[in-house]
Write a protein that holds these residues in place. Sequence first.
Motif, PDB file in Angstrom:
ATOM      1  N   SER A  89      34.548  18.027  39.717  1.00  0.00           N
ATOM      2  CA  SER A  89      35.209  17.358  40.826  1.00  0.00           C
ATOM      3  C   SER A  89      34.178  16.549  41.610  1.00  0.00           C
ATOM      4  N   SER A  90      34.627  15.505  42.244  1.00  0.00           N
ATOM      5  CA  SER A  90      33.716  14.684  43.026  1.00  0.00           C
ATOM      6  C   SER A  90      33.409  15.338  44.375  1.00  0.00           C
ATOM      7  N   ASP A  91      34.294  16.212  44.845  1.00  0.00           N
ATOM      8  CA  ASP A  91      34.081  16.883  46.129  1.00  0.00           C
ATOM      9  C   ASP A  91      33.435  18.246  45.878  1.00  0.00           C
ATOM     10  N   LEU A  92      32.171  18.386  46.237  1.00  0.00           N
ATOM     11  CA  LEU A  92      31.430  19.618  45.993  1.00  0.00           C
ATOM     12  C   LEU A  92      31.946  20.779  46.832  1.00  0.00           C
ATOM     13  N   GLU A  93      32.440  20.487  48.024  1.00  0.00           N
ATOM     14  CA  GLU A  93      32.973  21.547  48.888  1.00  0.00           C
ATOM     15  C   GLU A  93      34.208  22.194  48.254  1.00  0.00           C
ATOM     16  N   ILE A  94      35.095  21.396  47.691  1.00  0.00           N
ATOM     17  CA  ILE A  94      36.285  21.926  47.013  1.00  0.00           C
ATOM     18  C   ILE A  94      35.864  22.750  45.803  1.00  0.00           C
ATOM     19  N   SER A  95      34.885  22.281  45.078  1.00  0.00           N
ATOM     20  CA  SER A  95      34.390  23.019  43.917  1.00  0.00           C
ATOM     21  C   SER A  95      33.836  24.379  44.324  1.00  0.00           C
ATOM     22  N   ARG A  96      33.075  24.408  45.387  1.00  0.00           N
ATOM     23  CA  ARG A  96      32.489  25.665  45.858  1.00  0.00           C
ATOM     24  C   ARG A  96      33.571  26.625  46.335  1.00  0.00           C
ATOM     25  N   LEU A  97      34.544  26.116  47.087  1.00  0.00           N
ATOM     26  CA  LEU A  97      35.632  26.955  47.579  1.00  0.00           C
ATOM     27  C   LEU A  97      36.490  27.485  46.433  1.00  0.00           C
ATOM     28  N   ALA A  98      36.750  26.637  45.453  1.00  0.00           N
ATOM     29  CA  ALA A  98      37.538  27.072  44.302  1.00  0.00           C
ATOM     30  C   ALA A  98      36.812  28.165  43.527  1.00  0.00           C
ATOM     31  N   LYS A  99      35.513  28.029  43.382  1.00  0.00           N
ATOM     32  CA  LYS A  99      34.721  29.041  42.682  1.00  0.00           C
ATOM     33  C   LYS A  99      34.763  30.362  43.443  1.00  0.00           C
ATOM     34  N   ASN A 100      34.623  30.315  44.764  1.00  0.00           N
ATOM     35  CA  ASN A 100      34.698  31.524  45.587  1.00  0.00           C
ATOM     36  C   ASN A 100      36.082  32.171  45.487  1.00  0.00           C
ATOM     37  N   LEU A 101      37.118  31.350  45.475  1.00  0.00           N
ATOM     38  CA  LEU A 101      38.480  31.855  45.341  1.00  0.00           C
ATOM     39  C   LEU A 101      38.666  32.579  44.015  1.00  0.00           C
ATOM     40  N   ILE A 102      38.195  31.997  42.944  1.00  0.00           N
ATOM     41  CA  ILE A 102      38.331  32.615  41.622  1.00  0.00           C
ATOM     42  C   ILE A 102      37.559  33.928  41.565  1.00  0.00           C
ATOM     43  N   GLN A 103      36.374  33.975  42.144  1.00  0.00           N
ATOM     44  CA  GLN A 103      35.596  35.210  42.162  1.00  0.00           C
ATOM     45  C   GLN A 103      36.301  36.289  42.972  1.00  0.00           C
ATOM     46  N   SER A 104      36.881  35.921  44.100  1.00  0.00           N
ATOM     47  CA  SER A 104      37.614  36.888  44.917  1.00  0.00           C
ATOM     48  C   SER A 104      38.844  37.408  44.191  1.00  0.00           C
ATOM     49  N   MET A 105      39.546  36.511  43.510  1.00  0.00           N
ATOM     50  CA  MET A 105      40.721  36.921  42.738  1.00  0.00           C
ATOM     51  C   MET A 105      40.316  37.853  41.603  1.00  0.00           C
ATOM     52  N   ALA A 106      39.196  37.581  40.971  1.00  0.00           N
ATOM     53  CA  ALA A 106      38.728  38.431  39.875  1.00  0.00           C
ATOM     54  C   ALA A 106      38.383  39.830  40.386  1.00  0.00           C
ATOM     55  N   LYS A 107      37.752  39.912  41.549  1.00  0.00           N
ATOM     56  CA  LYS A 107      37.432  41.222  42.138  1.00  0.00           C
ATOM     57  C   LYS A 107      38.703  41.985  42.483  1.00  0.00           C
ATOM     58  N   THR A 108      39.692  41.275  43.024  1.00  0.00           N
ATOM     59  CA  THR A 108      40.963  41.907  43.362  1.00  0.00           C
ATOM     60  C   THR A 108      41.671  42.386  42.104  1.00  0.00           C
ATOM     61  N   ASP A 109      41.695  41.555  41.081  1.00  0.00           N
ATOM     62  CA  ASP A 109      42.315  41.945  39.806  1.00  0.00           C
ATOM     63  C   ASP A 109      41.615  43.148  39.196  1.00  0.00           C
ATOM     64  N   GLN A 110      40.290  43.191  39.298  1.00  0.00           N
ATOM     65  CA  GLN A 110      39.519  44.311  38.755  1.00  0.00           C
ATOM     66  C   GLN A 110      39.849  45.599  39.506  1.00  0.00           C
ATOM     67  N   ALA A 111      39.935  45.507  40.836  1.00  0.00           N
ATOM     68  CA  ALA A 111      40.275  46.688  41.635  1.00  0.00           C
ATOM     69  C   ALA A 111      41.680  47.173  41.308  1.00  0.00           C
ATOM     70  N   LEU A 112      42.615  46.257  41.129  1.00  0.00           N
ATOM     71  CA  LEU A 112      43.983  46.618  40.766  1.00  0.00           C
ATOM     72  C   LEU A 112      44.018  47.271  39.391  1.00  0.00           C
ATOM     73  N   ALA A 113      43.271  46.734  38.445  1.00  0.00           N
ATOM     74  CA  ALA A 113      43.224  47.309  37.099  1.00  0.00           C
ATOM     75  C   ALA A 113      42.646  48.724  37.132  1.00  0.00           C
ATOM     76  N   GLU A 114      41.632  48.937  37.971  1.00  0.00           N
ATOM     77  CA  GLU A 114      41.050  50.278  38.082  1.00  0.00           C
ATOM     78  C   GLU A 114      42.035  51.254  38.713  1.00  0.00           C
ATOM     79  N   LEU A 115      42.816  50.801  39.692  1.00  0.00           N
ATOM     80  CA  LEU A 115      43.845  51.654  40.281  1.00  0.00           C
ATOM     81  C   LEU A 115      44.925  51.994  39.262  1.00  0.00           C
ATOM     82  N   LYS A 116      45.306  51.009  38.451  1.00  0.00           N
ATOM     83  CA  LYS A 116      46.295  51.273  37.403  1.00  0.00           C
ATOM     84  C   LYS A 116      45.753  52.243  36.370  1.00  0.00           C
TER      85      LYS A 116
END
Length: 132
Positions: A89-116
């Motif tokens: 992407s040409s906007d580095l701020e959006i790229s950084r925020l999107a990367k942080n969002l994906i990492q947060s979602m992955a942590k949440t998914d991992q925690a949910l999988a461990e609870l399951k």
Amino acid sequence: MNSHKITTRKQLQGYGATTYQARVLTQSLSPVATQGKTYTYEITGVIASIREYLQRPRIKLVTCQKLESVLEALLNQLGNIIAIPFGKSSDLEISRLAKNLIQSMAKTDQALAELKATAATIKGKYVELSPD
């Protein structure tokens, strides 16, 4: 837990496999550790075993459906992520925020999988105790 993701036969039963299926799926695998009196197996080995079992020609539809749901639960527990090329992407701020969002979602998914996984272990223990 270890750095390796592990599961038990009781947990597989909690995900929907029968006692027989859990035993057959882990029979060819070497246990990596024990939790109390229970052997633990690497999830990657169990996943490979399920995929191999599903290739059998005379497998029933109900068995296939059960094993597919167990396979999906184990894959979710691994938490594998497919990388998305946000860096182009040409906007580095959006790229950084999107990367942080994906990492947060992955942590949440991992925690949910461990609870399951914990819920499946508990369910597997109670399935054994209930009279049929």
